[in-house]
Design a protein around this motif. Structure first.
Motif, mmCIF file in Angstrom:
data_model
loop_
_atom_site.group_PDB
_atom_site.id
_atom_site.type_symbol
_atom_site.label_atom_id
_atom_site.label_comp_id
_atom_site.label_asym_id
_atom_site.label_seq_id
_atom_site.Cartn_x
_atom_site.Cartn_y
_atom_site.Cartn_z
ATOM 1 N N LEU A 10 22.528 22.521 36.742
ATOM 2 C CA LEU A 10 22.829 21.686 37.898
ATOM 3 C C LEU A 10 23.983 22.257 38.716
ATOM 4 C CD1 LEU A 10 22.450 18.156 36.303
ATOM 5 C CD2 LEU A 10 21.019 19.129 38.103
ATOM 6 N N GLY A 14 23.940 23.555 42.564
ATOM 7 C CA GLY A 14 24.913 23.090 43.549
ATOM 8 C C GLY A 14 25.706 24.224 44.162
ATOM 9 N N VAL A 48 24.268 16.819 40.460
ATOM 10 C CA VAL A 48 25.075 18.038 40.509
ATOM 11 C C VAL A 48 26.541 17.694 40.261
ATOM 12 C CG1 VAL A 48 25.928 19.873 42.031
ATOM 13 C CG2 VAL A 48 23.486 19.378 41.921
#
Length: 70
Positions: A10, A14, A48
């Protein structure tokens, strides 16, 4: 640990997204999922952020705890 890997994925997503915003002015997540205010985009942004918070814990873990999971 599986949670560490999910959080890392994640955070990478991001980071790549923010890199594209910074370099090209293009938000990949918003483009794919219908804008920054779309519900799914907001969910992804939230995930994120939670992944980043989880990754902060990696900084404070003892080294042996990290080595045992690999």
């Amino acid at each position: 640990m599986i949670m560490d890997r999910i959080a890392l994925i994640l955070v990478i997503v991001g980071g790549l997204n923010w890199g594209s915003v910074g370099i090209f002015g293009f938000d990949i997540i918003a483009a794919i999922f219908g804008g920054q205010s779309a519900a799914i985009s907001r969910v992804i942004y939230t995930l994120v952020g939670l992944g980043a918070l989880w990754c902060v814990s990696l900084l404070f873990r003892e080294r042996s705890a990290i080595d045992d999971t690999v």
